[in-house]
Design a protein around this motif. Structure first.
Motif, PDB file in Angstrom:
ATOM      1  N   VAL A   1       0.816  -1.216   0.000  1.00  0.00           N
ATOM      2  CA  VAL A   1       0.000   0.000   0.000  1.00  0.00           C
ATOM      3  C   VAL A   1       0.850   1.266   0.000  1.00  0.00           C
ATOM      4  O   VAL A   1       0.590   2.197  -0.761  1.00  0.00           O
ATOM      5  CB  VAL A   1      -1.003   0.017   1.181  1.00  0.00           C
ATOM      6  CG1 VAL A   1      -1.643   1.390   1.338  1.00  0.00           C
ATOM      7  CG2 VAL A   1      -2.070  -1.043   1.002  1.00  0.00           C
ATOM      8  N   VAL A   2       1.865   1.327   0.840  1.00  0.00           N
ATOM      9  CA  VAL A   2       2.657   2.554   0.940  1.00  0.00           C
ATOM     10  C   VAL A   2       3.395   2.843  -0.366  1.00  0.00           C
ATOM     11  O   VAL A   2       3.600   4.003  -0.716  1.00  0.00           O
ATOM     12  CB  VAL A   2       3.610   2.505   2.152  1.00  0.00           C
ATOM     13  CG1 VAL A   2       4.522   3.706   2.181  1.00  0.00           C
ATOM     14  CG2 VAL A   2       2.803   2.439   3.443  1.00  0.00           C
ATOM     15  N   GLY A   3       3.718   1.833  -1.127  1.00  0.00           N
ATOM     16  CA  GLY A   3       4.368   2.031  -2.412  1.00  0.00           C
ATOM     17  C   GLY A   3       3.410   2.077  -3.589  1.00  0.00           C
ATOM     18  O   GLY A   3       3.828   2.233  -4.731  1.00  0.00           O
ATOM     19  N   ASN A   4       2.122   1.975  -3.323  1.00  0.00           N
ATOM     20  CA  ASN A   4       1.103   1.973  -4.376  1.00  0.00           C
ATOM     21  C   ASN A   4       0.995   3.373  -4.980  1.00  0.00           C
ATOM     22  O   ASN A   4       0.679   4.334  -4.289  1.00  0.00           O
ATOM     23  CB  ASN A   4      -0.239   1.532  -3.781  1.00  0.00           C
ATOM     24  CG  ASN A   4      -1.353   1.429  -4.794  1.00  0.00           C
ATOM     25  OD1 ASN A   4      -1.362   2.097  -5.821  1.00  0.00           O
ATOM     26  ND2 ASN A   4      -2.322   0.584  -4.474  1.00  0.00           N
ATOM     27  N   ARG A   5       1.232   3.483  -6.279  1.00  0.00           N
ATOM     28  CA  ARG A   5       1.228   4.813  -6.922  1.00  0.00           C
ATOM     29  C   ARG A   5      -0.147   5.452  -6.947  1.00  0.00           C
ATOM     30  O   ARG A   5      -0.271   6.650  -7.215  1.00  0.00           O
ATOM     31  CB  ARG A   5       1.823   4.722  -8.322  1.00  0.00           C
ATOM     32  CG  ARG A   5       0.976   4.001  -9.331  1.00  0.00           C
ATOM     33  CD  ARG A   5       1.684   4.018 -10.699  1.00  0.00           C
ATOM     34  NE  ARG A   5       0.825   3.564 -11.754  1.00  0.00           N
ATOM     35  CZ  ARG A   5       0.798   2.329 -12.223  1.00  0.00           C
ATOM     36  NH1 ARG A   5       1.587   1.408 -11.691  1.00  0.00           N
ATOM     37  NH2 ARG A   5       0.002   2.011 -13.208  1.00  0.00           N
ATOM     38  N   PHE A   6      -1.196   4.691  -6.678  1.00  0.00           N
ATOM     39  CA  PHE A   6      -2.547   5.229  -6.661  1.00  0.00           C
ATOM     40  C   PHE A   6      -2.975   5.678  -5.259  1.00  0.00           C
ATOM     41  O   PHE A   6      -4.087   6.153  -5.073  1.00  0.00           O
ATOM     42  CB  PHE A   6      -3.540   4.190  -7.200  1.00  0.00           C
ATOM     43  CG  PHE A   6      -3.200   3.730  -8.583  1.00  0.00           C
ATOM     44  CD1 PHE A   6      -3.301   4.583  -9.672  1.00  0.00           C
ATOM     45  CD2 PHE A   6      -2.753   2.436  -8.806  1.00  0.00           C
ATOM     46  CE1 PHE A   6      -2.976   4.170 -10.957  1.00  0.00           C
ATOM     47  CE2 PHE A   6      -2.433   2.001 -10.084  1.00  0.00           C
ATOM     48  CZ  PHE A   6      -2.541   2.868 -11.165  1.00  0.00           C
ATOM     49  N   VAL A   7      -2.096   5.506  -4.277  1.00  0.00           N
ATOM     50  CA  VAL A   7      -2.375   5.920  -2.887  1.00  0.00           C
ATOM     51  C   VAL A   7      -1.467   7.104  -2.573  1.00  0.00           C
ATOM     52  O   VAL A   7      -0.252   6.996  -2.646  1.00  0.00           O
ATOM     53  CB  VAL A   7      -2.110   4.764  -1.893  1.00  0.00           C
ATOM     54  CG1 VAL A   7      -2.302   5.231  -0.459  1.00  0.00           C
ATOM     55  CG2 VAL A   7      -3.009   3.571  -2.192  1.00  0.00           C
ATOM     56  N   SER A   8      -2.064   8.218  -2.193  1.00  0.00           N
ATOM     57  CA  SER A   8      -1.284   9.421  -1.889  1.00  0.00           C
ATOM     58  C   SER A   8      -0.932   9.489  -0.409  1.00  0.00           C
ATOM     59  O   SER A   8      -1.520   8.782   0.424  1.00  0.00           O
ATOM     60  CB  SER A   8      -2.071  10.678  -2.274  1.00  0.00           C
ATOM     61  OG  SER A   8      -3.143  10.880  -1.374  1.00  0.00           O
ATOM     62  N   ARG A   9      -0.033  10.374  -0.106  1.00  0.00           N
ATOM     63  CA  ARG A   9       0.316  10.645   1.289  1.00  0.00           C
ATOM     64  C   ARG A   9      -0.927  11.113   2.050  1.00  0.00           C
ATOM     65  O   ARG A   9      -1.155  10.713   3.188  1.00  0.00           O
ATOM     66  CB  ARG A   9       1.419  11.694   1.354  1.00  0.00           C
ATOM     67  CG  ARG A   9       1.818  12.046   2.774  1.00  0.00           C
ATOM     68  CD  ARG A   9       2.896  13.092   2.775  1.00  0.00           C
ATOM     69  NE  ARG A   9       4.133  12.439   2.430  1.00  0.00           N
ATOM     70  CZ  ARG A   9       5.284  12.663   3.035  1.00  0.00           C
ATOM     71  NH1 ARG A   9       5.372  13.562   3.973  1.00  0.00           N
ATOM     72  NH2 ARG A   9       6.360  12.012   2.694  1.00  0.00           N
ATOM     73  N   ASP A  10      -1.748  11.936   1.407  1.00  0.00           N
ATOM     74  CA  ASP A  10      -2.975  12.416   2.049  1.00  0.00           C
ATOM     75  C   ASP A  10      -3.941  11.269   2.340  1.00  0.00           C
ATOM     76  O   ASP A  10      -4.609  11.261   3.373  1.00  0.00           O
ATOM     77  CB  ASP A  10      -3.663  13.480   1.187  1.00  0.00           C
ATOM     78  CG  ASP A  10      -2.906  14.798   1.162  1.00  0.00           C
ATOM     79  OD1 ASP A  10      -2.086  15.048   2.077  1.00  0.00           O
ATOM     80  OD2 ASP A  10      -3.140  15.577   0.225  1.00  0.00           O
ATOM     81  N   ASP A  11      -4.023  10.301   1.420  1.00  0.00           N
ATOM     82  CA  ASP A  11      -4.869   9.120   1.654  1.00  0.00           C
ATOM     83  C   ASP A  11      -4.421   8.398   2.924  1.00  0.00           C
ATOM     84  O   ASP A  11      -5.248   7.991   3.751  1.00  0.00           O
ATOM     85  CB  ASP A  11      -4.799   8.138   0.483  1.00  0.00           C
ATOM     86  CG  ASP A  11      -5.394   8.672  -0.807  1.00  0.00           C
ATOM     87  OD1 ASP A  11      -6.276   9.542  -0.759  1.00  0.00           O
ATOM     88  OD2 ASP A  11      -4.956   8.194  -1.885  1.00  0.00           O
ATOM     89  N   LEU A  12      -3.103   8.241   3.072  1.00  0.00           N
ATOM     90  CA  LEU A  12      -2.566   7.552   4.252  1.00  0.00           C
ATOM     91  C   LEU A  12      -2.772   8.378   5.510  1.00  0.00           C
ATOM     92  O   LEU A  12      -3.153   7.847   6.557  1.00  0.00           O
ATOM     93  CB  LEU A  12      -1.086   7.230   4.047  1.00  0.00           C
ATOM     94  CG  LEU A  12      -0.783   6.210   2.955  1.00  0.00           C
ATOM     95  CD1 LEU A  12       0.716   6.101   2.720  1.00  0.00           C
ATOM     96  CD2 LEU A  12      -1.378   4.852   3.291  1.00  0.00           C
ATOM     97  N   ARG A  13      -2.532   9.668   5.451  1.00  0.00           N
ATOM     98  CA  ARG A  13      -2.701  10.548   6.615  1.00  0.00           C
ATOM     99  C   ARG A  13      -4.142  10.519   7.120  1.00  0.00           C
ATOM    100  O   ARG A  13      -4.383  10.635   8.316  1.00  0.00           O
ATOM    101  CB  ARG A  13      -2.310  11.985   6.267  1.00  0.00           C
ATOM    102  CG  ARG A  13      -0.844  12.184   6.130  1.00  0.00           C
ATOM    103  CD  ARG A  13      -0.220  12.446   7.500  1.00  0.00           C
ATOM    104  NE  ARG A  13       1.212  12.362   7.373  1.00  0.00           N
ATOM    105  CZ  ARG A  13       1.960  11.494   8.033  1.00  0.00           C
ATOM    106  NH1 ARG A  13       1.427  10.654   8.877  1.00  0.00           N
ATOM    107  NH2 ARG A  13       3.254  11.467   7.875  1.00  0.00           N
TER     108      ARG A  13
END
Length: 177
Positions: free
Chosen positions: A85-97
């Protein structure tokens, strides 16, 4: 408890087989909060490896990103992210935050390789001439991004220990933050 984990919210990230799901369940039980595993939501009862092979990497990663975005916000809980997930190009830092404070479970590569290969070579390593070397390369890449995004880094080193022991150490570690 004070600090970023006082709300009993934590998002566990790390390499495949680092213990995100196992430790996440134990941590959630200790805190008395819900546990969510993004791989379980994604695969809906099927083996993740099978779904990855069926969909292909791009479709798999897009579906994974949709699951992550659907979990934004929320109250006390522990979330275990899929290994990529953390390396998924479709997941942004904002998505994780939006999920909550991120804890990088930094598992020693040799333990990781042993755990991963014990279950057979996963699809994402299937074409590698040297699966262990490829896993080390992938983990190094993901480790950089996880460290960059992490609110806390919990190192898992040394000999294998019972998950209950590691989970108690993790809880104590987070309660100090």
């Amino acid at each position: 408890m004070s600090g970023i984990f006082e709300q009993h919210r934590a998002v566990l990230a790390g390499p495949k087989h680092c213990g995100k799901s196992t430790l996440g369940r134990l941590l959630a039980a200790a805190w008395g909060v819900d546990f969510i595993d993004t791989d379980e939501l994604l695969a809906a009862g099927r083996p993740v490896r099978e779904l990855y092979r069926e969909l292909g990497e791009e479709a798999f990663r897009r579906r994974e990103a949709g699951i992550v975005r659907s979990l934004g916000g929320g109250g006390p809980r522990v979330i275990a992210l899929g290994g990529g997930v953390v390396g998924n190009r479709f997941v942004s830092r904002d998505d994780l935050r939006a999920l909550g404070p991120l804890v990088f479970l930094d598992l020693d590569d040799e333990i990781c390789i042993s755990r991963v290969l014990a279950g057979g070579i996963p699809a994402f390593l299937g074409s590698a001439a040297d699966p262990a070397a490829e896993l080390r390369r992938i983990n190094a890449e993901r480790r950089c991004r996880c460290r960059e995004y992490a609110d806390a880094v919990f190192a898992i080193r040394g000999a294998e220990r019972p998950p209950e022991v590691v989970a108690a150490e993790l809880a104590a570690f987070l309660e100090e933050r």
